[in-house]
Design a protein around this motif. Structure first.
Motif, PDB file in Angstrom:
ATOM      1  N   GLY A 290     -33.853  43.250   3.547  1.00  0.00           N
ATOM      2  CA  GLY A 290     -34.575  42.862   4.747  1.00  0.00           C
ATOM      3  C   GLY A 290     -33.832  41.883   5.633  1.00  0.00           C
ATOM      4  N   SER A 291     -32.872  41.149   5.051  1.00  0.00           N
ATOM      5  CA  SER A 291     -32.113  40.186   5.850  1.00  0.00           C
ATOM      6  C   SER A 291     -31.170  40.857   6.847  1.00  0.00           C
ATOM      7  N   SER A 292     -31.019  42.164   6.756  1.00  0.00           N
ATOM      8  CA  SER A 292     -30.243  42.883   7.769  1.00  0.00           C
ATOM      9  C   SER A 292     -30.782  42.638   9.175  1.00  0.00           C
ATOM     10  N   TRP A 293     -32.060  42.321   9.239  1.00  0.00           N
ATOM     11  CA  TRP A 293     -32.724  42.146  10.538  1.00  0.00           C
ATOM     12  C   TRP A 293     -32.842  40.669  10.933  1.00  0.00           C
ATOM     13  N   ALA A 294     -32.149  39.782  10.218  1.00  0.00           N
ATOM     14  CA  ALA A 294     -32.339  38.341  10.420  1.00  0.00           C
ATOM     15  C   ALA A 294     -32.036  37.891  11.842  1.00  0.00           C
ATOM     16  N   LYS A 295     -31.083  38.555  12.497  1.00  0.00           N
ATOM     17  CA  LYS A 295     -30.742  38.167  13.872  1.00  0.00           C
ATOM     18  C   LYS A 295     -31.660  38.829  14.902  1.00  0.00           C
ATOM     19  N   THR A 296     -32.266  39.935  14.526  1.00  0.00           N
ATOM     20  CA  THR A 296     -33.106  40.697  15.447  1.00  0.00           C
ATOM     21  C   THR A 296     -34.537  40.172  15.471  1.00  0.00           C
ATOM     22  N   ILE A 297     -35.028  39.746  14.315  1.00  0.00           N
ATOM     23  CA  ILE A 297     -36.424  39.314  14.216  1.00  0.00           C
ATOM     24  C   ILE A 297     -36.766  38.184  15.190  1.00  0.00           C
ATOM     25  N   PRO A 298     -35.964  37.106  15.290  1.00  0.00           N
ATOM     26  CA  PRO A 298     -36.333  36.038  16.221  1.00  0.00           C
ATOM     27  C   PRO A 298     -36.385  36.504  17.674  1.00  0.00           C
ATOM     28  N   LEU A 299     -35.532  37.444  18.039  1.00  0.00           N
ATOM     29  CA  LEU A 299     -35.522  37.950  19.409  1.00  0.00           C
ATOM     30  C   LEU A 299     -36.792  38.741  19.716  1.00  0.00           C
ATOM     31  N   LEU A 300     -37.258  39.507  18.750  1.00  0.00           N
ATOM     32  CA  LEU A 300     -38.510  40.240  18.931  1.00  0.00           C
ATOM     33  C   LEU A 300     -39.705  39.289  18.934  1.00  0.00           C
ATOM     34  N   ALA A 301     -39.680  38.326  18.027  1.00  0.00           N
ATOM     35  CA  ALA A 301     -40.788  37.367  17.963  1.00  0.00           C
ATOM     36  C   ALA A 301     -40.902  36.560  19.242  1.00  0.00           C
ATOM     37  N   ALA A 302     -39.759  36.259  19.849  1.00  0.00           N
ATOM     38  CA  ALA A 302     -39.762  35.492  21.096  1.00  0.00           C
ATOM     39  C   ALA A 302     -40.426  36.253  22.238  1.00  0.00           C
ATOM     40  N   LYS A 303     -40.500  37.560  22.102  1.00  0.00           N
ATOM     41  CA  LYS A 303     -41.161  38.407  23.105  1.00  0.00           C
ATOM     42  C   LYS A 303     -42.602  38.726  22.719  1.00  0.00           C
ATOM     43  N   GLY A 304     -43.110  38.025  21.706  1.00  0.00           N
ATOM     44  CA  GLY A 304     -44.503  38.195  21.332  1.00  0.00           C
ATOM     45  C   GLY A 304     -44.783  39.305  20.345  1.00  0.00           C
ATOM     46  N   MET A 305     -43.747  39.844  19.729  1.00  0.00           N
ATOM     47  CA  MET A 305     -43.937  40.924  18.773  1.00  0.00           C
ATOM     48  C   MET A 305     -44.274  40.364  17.393  1.00  0.00           C
ATOM     49  N   ALA A 306     -45.212  41.002  16.710  1.00  0.00           N
ATOM     50  CA  ALA A 306     -45.479  40.717  15.301  1.00  0.00           C
ATOM     51  C   ALA A 306     -44.549  41.605  14.482  1.00  0.00           C
ATOM     52  N   VAL A 307     -43.726  40.987  13.654  1.00  0.00           N
ATOM     53  CA  VAL A 307     -42.639  41.715  12.991  1.00  0.00           C
ATOM     54  C   VAL A 307     -42.759  41.599  11.479  1.00  0.00           C
ATOM     55  N   THR A 308     -42.572  42.731  10.805  1.00  0.00           N
ATOM     56  CA  THR A 308     -42.433  42.759   9.351  1.00  0.00           C
ATOM     57  C   THR A 308     -41.145  43.499   9.006  1.00  0.00           C
ATOM     58  N   ALA A 309     -40.346  42.913   8.131  1.00  0.00           N
ATOM     59  CA  ALA A 309     -39.155  43.578   7.608  1.00  0.00           C
ATOM     60  C   ALA A 309     -39.438  43.968   6.162  1.00  0.00           C
ATOM     61  N   VAL A 310     -39.457  45.261   5.909  1.00  0.00           N
ATOM     62  CA  VAL A 310     -39.774  45.775   4.578  1.00  0.00           C
ATOM     63  C   VAL A 310     -38.600  45.521   3.632  1.00  0.00           C
ATOM     64  N   GLN A 311     -38.923  45.246   2.373  1.00  0.00           N
ATOM     65  CA  GLN A 311     -37.910  45.189   1.318  1.00  0.00           C
ATOM     66  C   GLN A 311     -38.036  46.470   0.488  1.00  0.00           C
ATOM     67  N   LEU A 312     -37.144  47.410   0.711  1.00  0.00           N
ATOM     68  CA  LEU A 312     -37.191  48.662  -0.032  1.00  0.00           C
ATOM     69  C   LEU A 312     -36.719  48.448  -1.467  1.00  0.00           C
ATOM     70  N   PRO A 313     -37.373  49.070  -2.443  1.00  0.00           N
ATOM     71  CA  PRO A 313     -36.872  48.991  -3.817  1.00  0.00           C
ATOM     72  C   PRO A 313     -35.578  49.772  -4.016  1.00  0.00           C
ATOM     73  N   LEU A 314     -35.371  50.832  -3.221  1.00  0.00           N
ATOM     74  CA  LEU A 314     -34.177  51.684  -3.310  1.00  0.00           C
ATOM     75  C   LEU A 314     -34.037  52.347  -4.675  1.00  0.00           C
ATOM     76  N   THR A 315     -35.166  52.478  -5.371  1.00  0.00           N
ATOM     77  CA  THR A 315     -35.156  53.122  -6.686  1.00  0.00           C
ATOM     78  C   THR A 315     -35.468  54.610  -6.606  1.00  0.00           C
ATOM     79  N   SER A 316     -36.255  54.997  -5.604  1.00  0.00           N
ATOM     80  CA  SER A 316     -36.557  56.404  -5.365  1.00  0.00           C
ATOM     81  C   SER A 316     -37.050  56.538  -3.932  1.00  0.00           C
ATOM     82  N   PHE A 317     -36.960  57.739  -3.396  1.00  0.00           N
ATOM     83  CA  PHE A 317     -37.444  57.991  -2.044  1.00  0.00           C
ATOM     84  C   PHE A 317     -38.943  57.728  -1.966  1.00  0.00           C
TER      85      PHE A 317
END
Length: 225
Positions: A16-43
């Motif tokens: 989820g930290s892949s989006w660490a630079k993008t999240i604050p920019l979206l939040a600054a525009k009033g967006m409610a943001v969730t970054a999912v943590q995928l288990p990557l164990t199965s589709f």
């Protein structure tokens, strides 16, 4: 209809930290943001994780997927709360297809030689692969962090097949990284065109949300609007 909820889904060899630079920019525009943590164990487990995140959002959603997560959002995005889809250098399977089946049709990419399986079938990237082919436009410190925090993916997850492709019934946006060595731009272009997506191109590696976060955030906001 302008949307104010965004769910961000990372790909293989990421978290989820892949989006660490993008999240604050979206939040600054009033967006409610969730970054999912995928288990990557199965589709199936990855699709379920995205479904749980969508369920927790208050209102309709823009669903964003990077790389392998393009397959995940293609299935999870059938949730009625998902109104628009954004693909960032991502696989875009149709029903009956998977990330792996699409990849088998693509031109071979240099990154393939830097993938290492373990004894349980989980795949990781070498430090050379991350530094020269996955995130070549990041500085060495960021590359080392990516290597250390990468999420190994079970190879079988890449074969997860879509039952129904959400992009068939929703407005779709696709950002093409023109210096991508993981999914070549020509193949991204083909997938985006098949989806009739709104396309934007950027001179970026496979991780534009880290190397060009403002561009990625603006593209997501364009989809939301």
């Amino acid at each position: 209809m302008t949307l104010t909820n965004v769910v961000l889904v990372h790909g293989a060899w990421a978290d989820g930290s892949s989006w660490a630079k993008t999240i604050p920019l979206l939040a600054a525009k009033g967006m409610a943001v969730t970054a999912v943590q995928l288990p990557l164990t199965s589709f199936e487990a990855d699709v379920a994780a995205v479904g749980r995140a969508i369920a927790l959002m208050q209102g309709d959603v823009v669903l964003v997927g990077h790389s392998y997560a393009g397959a995940v959002i293609g299935q999870a995005g059938n949730d009625p709360k998902v109104k628009r889809l954004v693909y960032i250098d991502a696989f875009a399977p149709d029903a009956g297809e998977s990330a792996a089946s699409l990849f088998a049709q693509f031109k071979a990419v240099p990154l393939n030689d830097e993938i290492r399986p373990d004894t349980e079938g989980f795949l990781s990237l070498t430090s050379r692969g991350i530094g020269t082919l996955f995130a070549q436009d990041l500085d060495p410190v960021e590359q080392s962090v990516l290597h250390a925090t990468q999420g190994p993916i079970n190879g079988a997850a890449l074969g997860g097949t879509l039952m129904q492709a959400a992009w068939r019934s929703r407005p779709t946006f696709y950002l093409i990284g023109e210096q991508d060595q993981a999914i070549l731009p020509v193949d991204q272009e083909r997938m985006a065109t098949r989806m009739d997506a709104t396309i934007k191109r950027i001179a970026s590696s496979h991780v534009p949300m880290l190397s060009h976060p403002a561009v990625v955030a603006d593209f997501i906001l364009q989809a939301a609007a």
